[in-house]
Design a protein around this motif. Structure first.
Motif, mmCIF file in Angstrom:
data_model
loop_
_atom_site.group_PDB
_atom_site.id
_atom_site.type_symbol
_atom_site.label_atom_id
_atom_site.label_comp_id
_atom_site.label_asym_id
_atom_site.label_seq_id
_atom_site.Cartn_x
_atom_site.Cartn_y
_atom_site.Cartn_z
ATOM 1 N N HIS A 78 -5.905 34.532 49.559
ATOM 2 C CA HIS A 78 -4.443 34.653 49.437
ATOM 3 C C HIS A 78 -4.069 35.992 48.810
ATOM 4 O O HIS A 78 -3.131 36.666 49.261
ATOM 5 C CB HIS A 78 -3.884 33.500 48.614
ATOM 6 N N LEU A 79 -4.793 36.391 47.749
ATOM 7 C CA LEU A 79 -4.487 37.661 47.098
ATOM 8 C C LEU A 79 -4.627 38.830 48.064
ATOM 9 O O LEU A 79 -3.806 39.751 48.091
ATOM 10 C CB LEU A 79 -5.401 37.867 45.890
ATOM 11 N N VAL A 80 -5.685 38.804 48.871
ATOM 12 C CA VAL A 80 -5.926 39.897 49.808
ATOM 13 C C VAL A 80 -4.869 39.910 50.908
ATOM 14 O O VAL A 80 -4.249 40.949 51.179
ATOM 15 C CB VAL A 80 -7.343 39.785 50.415
ATOM 16 N N MET A 369 -0.229 46.012 45.737
ATOM 17 C CA MET A 369 -0.457 46.247 47.159
ATOM 18 C C MET A 369 -1.346 47.467 47.385
ATOM 19 O O MET A 369 -2.189 47.472 48.293
ATOM 20 C CB MET A 369 0.875 46.402 47.883
ATOM 21 N N ASP A 370 -1.161 48.510 46.575
ATOM 22 C CA ASP A 370 -1.999 49.699 46.728
ATOM 23 C C ASP A 370 -3.457 49.391 46.407
ATOM 24 O O ASP A 370 -4.373 49.892 47.073
ATOM 25 C CB ASP A 370 -1.479 50.828 45.828
ATOM 26 N N PHE A 376 -9.619 46.510 49.690
ATOM 27 C CA PHE A 376 -9.935 45.504 50.701
ATOM 28 C C PHE A 376 -9.636 45.954 52.129
ATOM 29 O O PHE A 376 -10.480 45.830 53.013
ATOM 30 C CB PHE A 376 -9.182 44.201 50.400
ATOM 31 N N PHE A 377 -8.429 46.486 52.360
ATOM 32 C CA PHE A 377 -8.072 46.799 53.742
ATOM 33 C C PHE A 377 -8.888 47.973 54.278
ATOM 34 O O PHE A 377 -9.378 47.928 55.421
ATOM 35 C CB PHE A 377 -6.578 47.108 53.863
ATOM 36 N N ILE A 378 -9.039 49.041 53.488
ATOM 37 C CA ILE A 378 -9.824 50.187 53.959
ATOM 38 C C ILE A 378 -11.276 49.785 54.226
ATOM 39 O O ILE A 378 -11.818 50.089 55.298
ATOM 40 C CB ILE A 378 -9.731 51.357 52.959
ATOM 41 N N PRO A 379 -11.942 49.058 53.290
ATOM 42 C CA PRO A 379 -13.286 48.555 53.631
ATOM 43 C C PRO A 379 -13.265 47.611 54.828
ATOM 44 O O PRO A 379 -14.230 47.574 55.611
ATOM 45 C CB PRO A 379 -13.723 47.819 52.350
ATOM 46 N N GLY A 380 -12.156 46.847 54.980
ATOM 47 C CA GLY A 380 -12.045 45.943 56.120
ATOM 48 C C GLY A 380 -12.034 46.685 57.442
ATOM 49 O O GLY A 380 -12.585 46.205 58.444
#
Length: 465
Positions: A78-80, A369-370, A376-380
């Motif tokens: 949820h946090l991600v 959010m940053d 998380f998003f960049i590694p994703g």
């Protein structure tokens, strides 16, 4: 009458009652526009649309959260997902709905224009200071004008360049020791003679009519307006890819956010590069604070007193942006530190019952959010390149339609304003492509470093020269 005449000797202009005059105009304007939709109604509709979009996104993301929850736990999932998708989607929906509801009111002021004091804090501006003053000289402002250039201990030929010119409205204050932008502006404020004070960076160039437009917007806005941010666009956008990318950030994102915040009664940053303030309010809050983000902390102090801060989209100045990624990152770190400073000093704005409070909470969520985007998003994205779609995968394509709508709407609005000003949006497809697809990969990690630097109380410096 001399442009430098004292306030009390110019009752026809400087004696203007700035606290009541806009109210008369506002009443007349409401009578003329009987189909006017109240701002609070627009605000409520914008909130409903945004929550509706966020609710739909959360429903569609449920399988995504469930799958990710098997790997990092339900709470972590949820946090991600909230950090990289749900909250950004809510904000984009709010931006679209708000911009569609926004109707810039016409400037209705027809009376005399008050005197203005322009403060130009200059540090090592030998290459641009004369151009900045030339742009002021070319303005058609119809009221008294005082310009104070404060040389903040420059180590180059700034003072020598200033010694080659002479204008009847110009005074140069030479500070022998560099003490920072806030101190320089406060030294200028002590000598401000007029009821309105405007700040302008030493490397900025005012577009035609900028001063008239900015003051006219202030005089036509609601009577509780204490500051108005001007529009800042790039002067050196053709230099290299770094500036080409930033051109779109200033043209699209920054301008759109200020426009939206102004609609709902509280622009959160009247930037030092070009903004107008009531001189008495500046003195009431003791001028600019000695910190990295002096402009945002000052703006929040003004909002804390209950005043409104507006935005004038067609009062344009062109300024120089950082030309290297290192300078750019340091600038955005400074902006991020300024945000944390604002919360440290004026965090009580989170609980002030007014429409603009939503933007204060919005800013409170930026660090979260940053961090989510960076960790998380960049590694994703990297994992997705190897076929592992835990974070970035088919579900992330849901953000593309809203992103397209946001960018098209911002481009349409800004292009319309440009045409009205006799300007033309130049072709910059490479800059836009990199801005749209890769800007966040550099920006968000830089912001995270800025948040950490402020929370750890690391050494503060300007860092962009």
């Amino acid at each position: 009458m001399s442009p430098l005449a004292p306030l009390q000797s110019a009752p026809d202009t400087d004696g203007l009652n700035l606290s009541t005059a806009p109210a008369v105009i506002a009443v007349a304007d409401r009578q003329r526009r009987r189909r006017y939709t109240p701002v609070r109604v627009k605000f409520l509709l914008t909130l409903l649309i945004s929550f509706g979009w966020a609710g739909l996104s959360l429903y569609l993301a449920t399988p995504w959260i469930r799958e990710l929850g098997h790997i990092i736990g339900t709470a972590g999932a949820h946090l991600v997902i909230w950090g990289v998708a749900i909250l950004p989607g809510f904000m984009n929906a709010f931006l679209v709905a708000g911009l569609l509801a926004d109707r810039r009111p016409a400037r209705t002021w027809t009376g005399p224009f008050p005197g203005i004091t322009i403060l130009v804090a200059a540090y090592n501006e030998e290459a641009s200071i004369l151009g900045t003053l030339d742009s002021i000289a070319r303005q058609d402002y119809p009221g008294p004008m005082q310009v104070l250039v404060i040389n903040d201990g420059s180590r180059d030929a700034t003072m020598a360049r200033l010694g080659t010119i002479s204008y009847p409205w110009l005074t140069v204050i030479d500070l022998k020791q560099n003490a920072g932008k806030a101190n320089a502006l406060n030294q200028g404020l002590k000598q401000a003679q007029h009821p309105l004070t405007i700040t302008l960076d030493g490397d900025s160039y005012l577009y035609k009519g900028a001063l008239r437009h900015l003051v006219g917007r202030f005089l036509s806005d609601p009577p509780n307006t204490a500051a108005v941010a001007g529009s800042v666009l790039l002067r050196n956008s053709r230099t290299n890819l770094v500036t080409k990318i930033q051109e779109w950030d200033y043209f699209h994102g920054i301008a759109a956010i200020k426009r939206l915040q102004s609609l709902f009664q509280g622009t959160l940053v009247a930037q030092g590069a070009f903004s107008l303030y009531r001189t008495d309010v500046l003195r009431e809050v003791n001028g600019w604070p000695d910190c990295v983000g002096e402009d945002i902390v000052l703006t929040w102090a003004i909002l804390k007193l209950g005043h409104r801060v507006g935005y004038c989209e067609d009062a344009i100045t062109f300024t120089n942006a950082p030309t290297t990624f290192g300078q750019f990152i340091r600038q955005r770190q400074r902006w991020s530190r300024g945000l944390i400073e604002a919360f440290k000093t004026h965090g009580s704005l989170l609980f002030k019952p007014r429409m603009s409070t939503v933007f204060v909470w919005w800013n409170l969520l930026f660090p979260y959010m940053d961090v989510a985007y960076t960790l998380f998003f960049i590694p994703g994205i990297v994992l997705a390149l190897f076929g592992v779609y835990w974070i970035a995968g088919p579900m992330t394509l849901l953000v593309l339609p809203m992103a397209f709508v946001v960018n098209y709407l911002m481009f349409y609005i800004q292009s319309h304003m440009f045409r009205a000003q006799g300007l033309k949006v130049r072709r910059n497809p490479l800059g836009f492509l990199v801005y749209a697809l890769f800007y966040g990969l550099v920006l968000q990690p830089g912001c995270v470093l800025g948040y950490l630097a402020e929370m750890l109380n690391l050494r503060k410096h300007w860092g962009t020269k």
